[in-house]
Structures are given as structure tokens and as C-alpha cells.
Write an enzyme that holds these catalytic residues in place. Structure first.
Site, PDB file in Angstrom:
ATOM      1  N   ARG A  73       0.977  -1.328   0.035  1.00 36.02           N
ATOM      2  CA  ARG A  73       0.093   0.067   0.091  1.00 36.02           C
ATOM      3  C   ARG A  73       0.858   1.223   0.111  1.00 36.02           C
ATOM      4  O   ARG A  73       0.432   2.434   0.068  1.00 36.02           O
ATOM      5  CB  ARG A  73      -0.834  -0.072   1.229  1.00 36.02           C
ATOM      6  N   THR A 133     -18.367   8.268  16.551  1.00 37.54           N
ATOM      7  CA  THR A 133     -19.106   9.075  17.539  1.00 37.54           C
ATOM      8  C   THR A 133     -20.595   8.346  17.189  1.00 37.54           C
ATOM      9  O   THR A 133     -21.071   8.187  16.137  1.00 37.54           O
ATOM     10  CB  THR A 133     -19.151  10.588  16.536  1.00 37.54           C
ATOM     11  N   HIS A 164      -7.536   8.627   5.118  1.00 37.06           N
ATOM     12  CA  HIS A 164      -7.310   7.960   3.860  1.00 37.06           C
ATOM     13  C   HIS A 164      -5.988   7.102   3.476  1.00 37.06           C
ATOM     14  O   HIS A 164      -5.838   6.303   2.737  1.00 37.06           O
ATOM     15  CB  HIS A 164      -7.708   8.689   2.598  1.00 37.06           C
ATOM     16  N   ASP A 197      -9.365   2.871   2.998  1.00 38.22           N
ATOM     17  CA  ASP A 197     -10.029   3.202   1.844  1.00 38.22           C
ATOM     18  C   ASP A 197     -11.502   2.920   2.234  1.00 38.22           C
ATOM     19  O   ASP A 197     -11.925   2.514   3.138  1.00 38.22           O
ATOM     20  CB  ASP A 197      -9.684   2.244   0.782  1.00 38.22           C
TER      21      ASP A 197
END
Length: 224
Positions: free
Chosen positions: A31, A181, A202, A206
């Protein structure tokens, strides 16, 4: 990758807090390209708000807040992108996470952050939650326990309002740990629904990962 185990300072009240994490080797991490893009070129976080079906929790009479904390902890532990963090300049993945949760002080209108240990079962987690709340729940201050471990994710409860969107802003885009939340639940067509907002970075997470996490969370709540 290389494994590390770190034992930080003794926690307030005695004992030690142990944590285990893996340092990510960016040279070999598949990644890397995405991580560097969203950390440097276009640093950004994003949030999603969904309506979590908590009908099963309500029907079975579980205490709502600790039950959701338990399920969130299990879901985070099952999702590697949700356990990523920066330690200095190193990207790490914690082996497991602990929930840090808010408690409200009605007299002053303020809140405190408390945290509890990881647990292997719901009954064990509930006992630990009750012990933490019994000892620290009435103590005002931002973090009355002191010495909060770094492998904590945060959960806030806003029982006064339901919402369709919720967004937090972090200043330097280096905070990678997810933030949750929870809002006021309502009944809709025989189901009990609660808004749950998830904010992630991000660089490590993703939309696919967030959707998979939320699907796993809903499945866990349904089968609790």
C-alpha cells in the site's frame, strides 16, 4: 515487518500497560503508493455516518454503551487498517486496541475520557467497564485515569440528538487511528437504529475497508 513489544510507564493505580505492535516496512508494503499519496500529496481524512441496527442489543436487554464499546473493540481488532498509527516517523500496526470512551458530567456539562483494557469475552469486558466507571466515572477532568495507552481508539456518545453526518477536523493529518461518534437512537419500522459516525485517515483506510468494517460491526451486533 519486525515485531516489537513495548511496556510503557506504570499506569495510575498500579500495574503495567503492555502493548504489541508491528513496524510496517514501507519498502515492502503493497500500500506504500497510496499511503504516501494521502500523507504527502493530498493529505486527507474522511468520515461516514450510517444507521446501525441495534435492535438485537435492545431486545436482549444489554447495557447499550458498554455493549457497543465491546462490539466496536472486536470489530477494530478484526480490521488491520483500523489499527494503524504513527509512532514518531514509523508507521505501526497494533496487535489489538483498547477503547477510550467519554462519560458526561451533568452537573458541569463537561466530559471525561476513560479507557479500559482489552477483554476476551463480553462478560469480562463488562466487568472491566463497570470497574473503570465505578472508580473514575465521577472524577471530573479531561483524563482522570492518567497515562492513557497509545493503542486506544476513541468513542464519543451524543445521546441528545440523532444526526445524518458528523465530521471532526484534525490539524496536521498525522492522526491515523479511527474516531467513532454515536448518537441518539430511534425506532423505525420496528427496528432500533443509531447513527454511528466513523472518521478515518485515507492514507491507511479506503472506502472498501470502512464499508467492510461497518458490515462486520453490524453482523456482530446482530449475533451478540
Amino acid at each position: 515487518f519486525r515485531e516489537k513489544i513495548r511496556v510503557p510507564r506504570p499506569r495510575l493505580g498500579g500495574g503495567e500497560v503492555r502493548m504489541e505492535y508491528t513496524v510496517i516496512d514501507l519498502e515492502r508494503w503493497p500500500r506504500r503508493e497510496f499511503y504516501e499519496h494521502y500523507m504527502r500529496a493530498v493529505p486527507c481524512t474522511y468520515s461516514m455516518t450510517v444507521r446501525l441496527d441495534i435492535t438485537n442489543i435492545r431486545r436482549r436487554g444489554y447495557r447499550l454503551y458498554p455493549a457497543l464499546l465491546w462490539q466496536l473493540t472486536c470489530a477494530v481488532d478484526a480490521c488491520e487498517p483500523f489499527r494503524m498509527a504513527l509512532r514518531g516517523e514509523e508507521l505501526v500496526c497494533y496487535r489489538r486496541m483498547r477503547p477510550c470512551f467519554t462519560v458526561f458530567h451533568a452537573g458541569s456539562g463537561s466530559f471525561s475520557n476513560l479507557w479500559t483494557e482489552h477483554a476476551e469475552s463480553w462478560p469480562q469486558f463488562l466487568r472491566q467497564y463497570e470497574e473503570t466507571l465505578g472508580r473514575w466515572g465521577g472524577v471530573e477532568g479531561f483524563s482522570p485515569q492518567g497515562g492513557m495507552p497509545e493503542d486506544c481508539f476513541t468513542v464519543s456518545m451524543l445521546p441528545w440528538a440523532s444526526f445524518e453526518g458528523f465530521n471532526l477536523n484534525t490539524a496536521d493529518f498525522r492522526y491515523l487511528i479511527p474516531i467513532f461518534t454515536l448518537g441518539k437512537f430511534c425506532e423505525d419500522g420496528g427496528r432500533v437504529l443509531m447513527p454511528v459516525a466513523v472518521q478515518v485517515h485515507h492514507a491507511v483506510c479506503d472506502g472498501y475497508h470502512t464499508c467492510s468494517f461497518l458490515e462486520g460491526l453490524q453482523n456482530a451486533v446482530d449475533s451478540m
